[in-house]
Design a protein around this motif. Structure first.
Motif, PDB file in Angstrom:
ATOM      1  N   SER A 131       0.827  -1.202   0.000  1.00 43.24           N
ATOM      2  CA  SER A 131       0.000   0.000   0.000  1.00 43.24           C
ATOM      3  C   SER A 131       0.862   1.253   0.000  1.00 43.24           C
ATOM      4  CB  SER A 131      -0.930  -0.002   1.222  1.00 43.24           C
ATOM      5  OG  SER A 131      -1.660   1.194   1.286  1.00 43.24           O
ATOM      6  N   PRO A 316      -2.711   6.580   2.420  1.00 45.23           N
ATOM      7  CA  PRO A 316      -2.718   5.216   2.980  1.00 45.23           C
ATOM      8  C   PRO A 316      -3.577   5.100   4.238  1.00 45.23           C
ATOM      9  CG  PRO A 316      -0.510   5.800   2.286  1.00 45.23           C
ATOM     10  CD  PRO A 316      -1.335   7.048   2.185  1.00 45.23           C
ATOM     11  N   ASN A 324     -10.949   2.093  -0.379  1.00 40.19           N
ATOM     12  CA  ASN A 324     -10.580   2.725  -1.644  1.00 40.19           C
ATOM     13  C   ASN A 324     -11.733   3.473  -2.300  1.00 40.19           C
ATOM     14  OD1 ASN A 324      -7.770   2.121  -2.111  1.00 40.19           O
ATOM     15  ND2 ASN A 324      -8.345  -0.029  -2.355  1.00 40.19           N
ATOM     16  N   ALA A 376      -4.400   0.634  -7.062  1.00 35.86           N
ATOM     17  CA  ALA A 376      -4.588  -0.552  -6.224  1.00 35.86           C
ATOM     18  C   ALA A 376      -5.732  -1.426  -6.747  1.00 35.86           C
ATOM     19  CB  ALA A 376      -4.864  -0.125  -4.777  1.00 35.86           C
TER      20      ALA A 376
END
Length: 469
Positions: A131, A316, A324, A376
């Motif tokens: 991450s 983060p 997300n 991600a």
């Protein structure tokens, strides 16, 4: 994080920075390049598009080459070729020579970038480390454009616009040494290259963008516009057909089976389509309407850059707390608000501070919240054998969005200018309309987020309820 991992991450980030930076390093030099090489406003868009289209078009082939020939090898070849073609772009005596050199730069970047991202995925497997690494990679990918504006403006005013190309040569040589010293050789395997898929995708996308750019000069009904547009659509359809039948396609269509990944690719395409175009229009507005020098126009993006990099340290934690999708949605909403206000604010009399300064900072915050979640989610649930292709798709969405977005919005810009030599007010009005077009791209990205990711959440809840029963 182990020291060796830090070194590898630094190499990967530095590699990503120079290839992303080169998409914008010439933006603030556009007026000077036009005068030096006798290029029109429309032809100057190809200084960017020749690089971006080759970059995006060959990324998947580059990802495939990394899978088959070894990622360290392709990273090294890409960096070496990038340095060489940067030198050629710097010495370009004609517009044609420059555009060909820029296209070759894009091809070199397409070899290096997916290998770098695949190496990042393979090196950082623990969730927290990955991450953090993706957050840093995404921040550099997103902010590299604004850094390029500053450097390009400085070189143009105090040295030469050509120095923006020459500086890649020593940096590339240092990176090449570090790659072979600190990154271990990666495995190679047998397989085939999907040349047909690669060629139809890059030629189809180039034809589509060329048609859109021609529309800016000739209108939609002219054969110079609709023939390349039609050819682009046909070639992209052929590309999809090839991918369904190829034994080893450059885009395994199974990657789109996951709705979250598909939404991340499309959302990135749309977000960059709106965001990147600002780097083309705003510096020209600052120079042509507000009287900024090239360097001052580059420095004007500092609030955007600083805000975007600052978010790298916050994201983060926000993702761990809210997930997300919520962070991505909030970032898109902030970006929409900042871009919409900017489109209404641009005029021949607008003061840079505080009006434009504050809005650029707001837009930087929004952009800084978007790209890390998109990266991600674009790599979510990817099998090891598809990691190169998935990494390539993340970057393809980025570069394709940039080229198509600029092609669409340069048409909006030219349509808004009726005089051959527009006044300052007319120029500012055309820039305002183009930025408003950027808003539609980003709003579309938000709609994709709501549609794709909301449905994913519903499916997850249904599965959880069925499991509990």
């Amino acid at each position: 994080m182990h020291q060796s991992k830090w070194i590898i991450l630094t190499i990967i980030i530095a590699c990503q920075l120079i290839v992303v930076l080169d998409a914008s390093v010439m933006v603030t030099a556009i007026p000077q390049i036009g005068r030096t090489l006798h290029m029109s406003t429309t032809s100057l868009t190809w200084v960017h598009n020749s690089y971006i289209l080759a970059f995006g078009g060959f990324l998947l082939l580059g990802a495939r080459a990394g899978d088959l020939l070894g990622r360290r090898r392709m990273l090294g070849i890409g960096i070496g070729l990038f340095s060489l073609t940067s030198f050629f772009a710097g010495i370009a005596p004609t517009a044609e020579f420059l555009l060909i050199s820029r296209a070759l730069q894009g091809f070199a970047a397409a070899l290096a970038t997916p290998a770098a991202l695949a190496l990042l995925s393979a090196t950082f497997v623990e969730t927290k480390e990955r991450s953090r690494a993706i957050s840093m990679y995404s921040a550099v990918s997103a902010a590299g454009g604004s850094i390029g504006l500053i450097l390009g403006g400085f070189f143009t005013d105090f040295v030469s616009w050509r120095f923006g190309m020459f500086i890649n040569v020593p940096i590339g040589m240092v990176l090449l040494y570090l790659v072979y010293k600190f990154i271990q050789p990666t495995s190679i395997r047998s397989g085939r290259f999907d040349i047909g898929g690669a060629l139809t995708s890059v030629i189809g996308m180039t034809s589509l963008v060329y048609g859109l750019v021609q529309a800016a000069d000739y209108g939609w009904g002219n054969p110079a516009t609709w023939i390349p547009l039609a050819a682009g659509v046909v070639l992209l359809a052929v590309f999809v057909l090839i991918e369904t039948r190829a034994a080893e396609p450059i885009i395994p269509l199974r990657l789109f089976a996951n709705r979250q990944r598909s939404g991340a690719y499309l959302g990135r395409f749309l977000m960059v389509g709106g965001n990147f175009s600002l780097f083309f229009f705003i510096p020209q507005y600052l120079q042509n309407a507000l009287g900024f020098s090239s360097f001052e126009a580059g420095l004007a993006f500092l609030p955007f850059t600083v805000a975007q990099f600052g978010m790298m340290y916050i994201i983060p934690g926000l993702v761990r707390r809210y997930g997300n999708i919520k962070v991505l949605s909030a970032g898109l909403i902030i970006a929409i608000i900042g871009t919409l206000l900017l489109s209404r604010m641009v005029s021949a009399q607008t003061p840079f501070f505080p009006d434009l300064f504050i809005l650029l900072a707001i837009m930087g915050i929004g952009a800084g919240m978007v790209f890390q979640p998109l990266t991600a989610m674009g790599l979510t649930g990817v099998q090891p054998q598809d990691s190169g292709a998935a990494s390539g798709l993340v970057n393809v969405a980025h570069q394709s969005g940039a080229s198509l977005g600029l092609a669409v919005l340069i048409t909006v810009f030219n349509t808004s200018i009726r005089a051959e030599h527009p006044s300052v007010s007319e120029f500012a009005h055309a820039v305002s309309n183009s930025i408003l077009g950027s808003v539609f791209f980003i709003v579309s990205a938000l709609l994709v987020t709501f549609i794709c990711f909301a449905s994913v959440r519903q499916m997850t809840r249904k599965r959880a309820l069925q499991a509990n029963k």
